[in-house]
Design an enzyme around this catalytic site. Structure first.
Site, PDB file in Angstrom:
ATOM      1  N   ARG A   1       0.847  -0.975   0.214  1.00  0.00           N
ATOM      2  CA  ARG A   1      -0.351  -0.210   0.253  1.00  0.00           C
ATOM      3  C   ARG A   1       1.329   1.254   0.100  1.00  0.00           C
ATOM      4  O   ARG A   1       1.907   1.499   0.988  1.00  0.00           O
ATOM      5  CB  ARG A   1      -0.745   0.105   1.297  1.00  0.00           C
ATOM      6  CG  ARG A   1      -1.845   1.230   1.780  1.00  0.00           C
ATOM      7  CD  ARG A   1      -2.929   0.590   2.742  1.00  0.00           C
ATOM      8  NE  ARG A   1      -3.691   0.064   2.770  1.00  0.00           N
ATOM      9  CZ  ARG A   1      -3.908  -0.468   4.125  1.00  0.00           C
ATOM     10  NH1 ARG A   1      -4.136   0.221   5.038  1.00  0.00           N
ATOM     11  NH2 ARG A   1      -4.919  -1.769   3.888  1.00  0.00           N
TER      12      ARG A   1
ATOM     13  N   CYS B   1     -15.286  -3.531   0.004  1.00  0.00           N
ATOM     14  CA  CYS B   1     -13.372  -3.488  -0.145  1.00  0.00           C
ATOM     15  C   CYS B   1     -13.156  -5.138  -0.840  1.00  0.00           C
ATOM     16  O   CYS B   1     -14.401  -5.311  -1.822  1.00  0.00           O
ATOM     17  CB  CYS B   1     -13.738  -3.906   1.599  1.00  0.00           C
ATOM     18  SG  CYS B   1     -14.107  -5.925   2.197  1.00  0.00           S
TER      19      CYS B   1
ATOM     20  N   ARG C   1      -1.821   6.957   9.656  1.00  0.00           N
ATOM     21  CA  ARG C   1      -1.570   6.008   8.304  1.00  0.00           C
ATOM     22  C   ARG C   1      -1.870   7.634   7.285  1.00  0.00           C
ATOM     23  O   ARG C   1      -1.863   8.805   7.693  1.00  0.00           O
ATOM     24  CB  ARG C   1      -3.246   5.200   8.279  1.00  0.00           C
ATOM     25  CG  ARG C   1      -2.947   3.488   8.821  1.00  0.00           C
ATOM     26  CD  ARG C   1      -2.481   2.964   8.494  1.00  0.00           C
ATOM     27  NE  ARG C   1      -2.329   1.911   9.765  1.00  0.00           N
ATOM     28  CZ  ARG C   1      -2.977   0.647   9.792  1.00  0.00           C
ATOM     29  NH1 ARG C   1      -4.275   0.895   8.318  1.00  0.00           N
ATOM     30  NH2 ARG C   1      -2.822  -0.530  10.069  1.00  0.00           N
TER      31      ARG C   1
ATOM     32  N   CYS D   1     -16.128  -8.842   6.059  1.00  0.00           N
ATOM     33  CA  CYS D   1     -16.067  -8.811   6.782  1.00  0.00           C
ATOM     34  C   CYS D   1     -16.579  -7.784   7.823  1.00  0.00           C
ATOM     35  O   CYS D   1     -16.729  -6.658   7.314  1.00  0.00           O
ATOM     36  CB  CYS D   1     -14.991  -9.730   7.769  1.00  0.00           C
ATOM     37  SG  CYS D   1     -13.539  -8.495   8.315  1.00  0.00           S
TER      38      CYS D   1
ATOM     39  N   LYS E   1      -4.012   1.787  14.823  1.00  0.00           N
ATOM     40  CA  LYS E   1      -3.499   1.897  13.993  1.00  0.00           C
ATOM     41  C   LYS E   1      -4.095   4.136  14.193  1.00  0.00           C
ATOM     42  O   LYS E   1      -5.492   3.456  15.151  1.00  0.00           O
ATOM     43  CB  LYS E   1      -4.201   1.702  13.131  1.00  0.00           C
ATOM     44  CG  LYS E   1      -6.028   1.140  12.570  1.00  0.00           C
ATOM     45  CD  LYS E   1      -6.746   0.884  11.227  1.00  0.00           C
ATOM     46  CE  LYS E   1      -5.955  -0.440  11.331  1.00  0.00           C
ATOM     47  NZ  LYS E   1      -6.902  -1.494  10.177  1.00  0.00           N
TER      48      LYS E   1
ATOM     49  N   LYS F   1      -5.859   7.332  12.459  1.00  0.00           N
ATOM     50  CA  LYS F   1      -6.336   7.942  11.220  1.00  0.00           C
ATOM     51  C   LYS F   1      -6.704   8.785  11.168  1.00  0.00           C
ATOM     52  O   LYS F   1      -7.552   9.380  12.025  1.00  0.00           O
ATOM     53  CB  LYS F   1      -7.238   6.953  10.567  1.00  0.00           C
ATOM     54  CG  LYS F   1      -7.012   5.347  10.130  1.00  0.00           C
ATOM     55  CD  LYS F   1      -7.853   4.796   9.173  1.00  0.00           C
ATOM     56  CE  LYS F   1      -7.464   3.250   9.419  1.00  0.00           C
ATOM     57  NZ  LYS F   1      -8.644   2.127   8.598  1.00  0.00           N
TER      58      LYS F   1
ATOM     59  N   CYS G   1     -13.784  -1.628   6.434  1.00  0.00           N
ATOM     60  CA  CYS G   1     -13.044  -1.348   5.454  1.00  0.00           C
ATOM     61  C   CYS G   1     -13.406  -0.262   3.939  1.00  0.00           C
ATOM     62  O   CYS G   1     -13.008   0.960   3.698  1.00  0.00           O
ATOM     63  CB  CYS G   1     -11.852  -2.410   4.726  1.00  0.00           C
ATOM     64  SG  CYS G   1     -11.334  -2.992   5.178  1.00  0.00           S
TER      65      CYS G   1
ATOM     66  N   CYS H   1      -7.922 -10.523   0.597  1.00  0.00           N
ATOM     67  CA  CYS H   1      -7.639 -10.628   2.360  1.00  0.00           C
ATOM     68  C   CYS H   1      -7.775 -11.539   3.400  1.00  0.00           C
ATOM     69  O   CYS H   1      -8.947 -12.166   3.122  1.00  0.00           O
ATOM     70  CB  CYS H   1      -8.960  -9.375   2.503  1.00  0.00           C
ATOM     71  SG  CYS H   1      -9.300  -9.048   4.293  1.00  0.00           S
TER      72      CYS H   1
END
Ligand code: SRM
Ligand code: SF4
Length: 557
Positions: free
Chosen positions: A71, A426, A140, A471, A208, A210, A475, A432
């Site tokens: 990424r 996603c 991120r 899931c 994480k 953001k 995302c 994934c």
């Protein structure tokens, strides 16, 4: 502070960060060894460098095929035409020949085998972009508005996004050492073992982090779903400051009520010269108060939910040396991108291009590469809705770009239907590792089916924001969509209803499980009732929230 109070209960990630604070792991020596995969611990370190170890889930039955996802870190989603060419070539040379525009204005490569990993990351750096901190327990990719049609202050906000992204970048020398020099750091050397990042400390963040900037009335990057958000307050085309938002986040787990999606609180206004101080203040609150014992409870949203707004205000004021003023008024009205050719405020043109599920491939990939090569002065801007804007196009070049794209069957006007334009999914299968059901490969077909239902009911052309994820991690930000399909098992989805057009309301679970073949049968009566009962101009999500869901909606887990 949760950080050091109960060291025996620290999560495994905390232990390995503490042991190798440069984050070098044994990544460089593993790559040099010629093996096809990394150890589990290196897989965790790899994330800080912008890569995930995956395997092709379509091939699992015939044996595990390891491959990496990489990424980019692209603050505000802005790339030069040359950088686009570099990324395009890397996807061809090392990846699966697609570029995946992400929901955070970045690009992912999929299907990269071990031998391609270092050359790919090195070449991204040579193009003056990076992958450092694209993933991992750090800040991120920072989001910023890309559309040049609303206010001249966008440029200042974009510059601020860049400043914040740079100010919060980790400083480890392992990144350069692994990817540029190809050298394994000696983890036991005192300078490496005792390395402490000046901002993040020795063990970085608990999870994480953001950040997003938004300019009302456009919330095209879903600001309230971020840990930290800056709502630009613009007066007479000038930025006067930011309303500060804290504590958004969407990840949850099926069956675990302690995990939940949350929208950020808006906790005060401050002047732009304090931006970096405020960003560092919120980030270090997460660093110091986030839960380091349970990664499912480690995001900043839980600190804010459990300690409250007053706590956050006091900590921000103390750490940033400011006094937050009362919030300034603002209003968001839309989350969508402008598609087609439009005039920018500086007189140039820009083209919003719909990218189905963010996947740039086949004819579109070739055509965009040609555009980038022929028109080196244009910018490629990635949207958080997984689309791309070609910006800074002169009058003279507009027709030629249109011709080139149209010749490759890439439409520049009337690109897609409203339902497709307002959808996101996603990746999920086959890349994934966390996917429970199909998403990117499933949603376009499902939208075609729902479009038929809508047309039957006289709702053709009605915009309904529809998102899917494989899931519950969220995302593609499903929990603010008007309809969301959240994977539970192959061919089975939890269905959520009731988000709005401006991304300011969470939706709610309507059905815990709907099987794929039953989607139309289940949704038709709801859409039919909406068509019959709605107020004039009322959107589907608003009607669901006002009338349909009422108290009947089941709990989120
Ligand atoms: Fe995400 C994990 C893809 C945006 C919440 N996300 C993953 C991983 C890396 C799976 C993994 O850990 O093994 C996925 C890789 C799939 C693949 O094959 O490519 C993945 N996330 C994505 C992207 C590519 C989805 C997309 O359609 O574009 C987005 C990349 C953004 C970027 O460029 O940085 C992406 N992920 C998001 C968002 C939306 C956002 O940030 O605006 C969220 C919800 C917001 C949030 O963070 O709360 C999100 N991803 C998660 C979570 C749940 C985190 C949590 O708090 O529980 C995970 C799982 C985890 O971290 O353990 C996850
Ligand atoms: Fe994977 Fe789940 Fe994120 Fe989809 S929502 S990419 S299935 S982690």
């Amino acid at each position: 502070m949760a950080t050091n109070e109960s060291p025996t209960k620290l999560s495994h990630n905390e232990i390995i960060k503490d042991a190798i604070p440069t984050l070098a792991g044994t990544i460089a020596s593993t790559i040099a060894s010629g093996t096809d995969h990394f150890s589990d611990d290196d897989g965790q370190f790899l994330k800080f460098h912008g890569s995930y170890q995956q395997d092709d889930r379509d091939l699992r039955k015939t044996g595990k095929k390891y491959m990496m996802m990489i990424r980019g870190r692209i603050p505000g989603g802005v790339m030069t035409a040359n950088q686009w060419c570099v990324f395009d070539q890397l996807a061809t040379d090392y990846g699966n020949n697609t570029l995946r525009i992400t929901t955070r204005q970045s690009i992912q490569f999929h299907g990269v085998v071990m031998a391609g990993l270092r050359p790919l990351v090195k070449k991204i750096n040579e193009s003056l972009l990076s992958t450092l901190a694209a993933c991992g327990d750090v800040n991120r990719n920072v989001l910023a508005p890309i559309t040049p049609a609303y206010t001249k202050a966008r440029e200042q906000v974009f510059a601020d996004c860049h400043t914040v992204a740079m100010a919060l970048a980790p400083e480890t020398k392992a990144y350069h050492s692994i990817w540029i020099d190809g050298v394994q750091l000696e983890n036991e050397a005192a300078e490496n073992k005792n390395f402490v990042d000046p901002l993040y400390g020795k063990t970085y963040l608990p999870r994480k982090f953001k950040i997003a900037f938004a300019i009302p009335p456009t919330n095209d990057l879903d600001i309230f779903t971020n840990c930290l958000g800056f709502i630009a307050i613009i007066e007479n085309d000038k930025l006067v400051g930011y309303n500060l938002c804290v504590g958004g986040g969407l990840g949850r787990s099926h069956g675990n009520e302690a995990t939940y999606p949350r929208l950020a609180d808006v906790i005060g206004f401050f002047a732009p010269d304090k931006l970096v101080d405020v960003a560092k203040a919120v980030l270090t609150i997460h660093r110091d108060f986030g839960d380091r014992t349970d990664r499912k409870h480690a995001r900043l949203k839980y600190v804010v939910a459990e300690r409250g707004v007053k706590f956050m205000q006091d900590e921000v004021n103390k750490r940033a040396g400011i006094t937050l003023a009362p919030n300034k008024p603002y209003q968001f009205t839309t989350m969508q991108d402008l598609l087609g050719w439009r005039k920018a405020l500086d007189g140039s043109w820009f083209l919003g291009l719909f990218v189905n599920m963010g996947r740039v491939k086949d004819a579109m990939k070739t055509a965009l590469r040609q555009v980038a090569e022929k028109f080196p002065d244009i910018e490629f801007r990635l949207s958080a809705n997984q689309n791309v804007i070609l910006a800074n196009v002169s009058d003279a070049d507009k027709a030629a770009i249109t011709e080139l794209l149209n010749a490759a069957a890439v439409k520049t006007e009337n690109q897609t239907s409203v339902l497709h334009a307002a959808s996101m999914a996603c990746p999920s299968m086959p890349t994934c590792g966390l996917g429970l059901a199909e998403s990117e490969r499933y949603l376009p077909g499902l939208i075609d089916r729902l479009e038929k239902v809508c047309a039957d009911l006289g709702l053709g052309g009605e915009e309904i924001i529809i998102r899917s994820t494989g899931c519950p991690n969220g995302c593609a930000r499903p929990y603010i969509a008007e309809i969301a399909f959240v994977g539970k098992a192959p061919g089975r989805y939890q269905v959520w209803l009731g988000g709005n057009a401006s991304g300011t309301r969470l939706n709610r679970v309507w059905k815990d499980v709907v099987k794929d073949p039953d989607m139309e049968t289940e949704l038709r009566p709801v859409l039919a009732r909406f068509a019959k009962e709605r107020n004039a101009g009322e959107r589907f999500g608003d009607w669901c929230d006002r009338v349909f869901l009422n108290k009947k909606s089941v709990a989120a887990n």
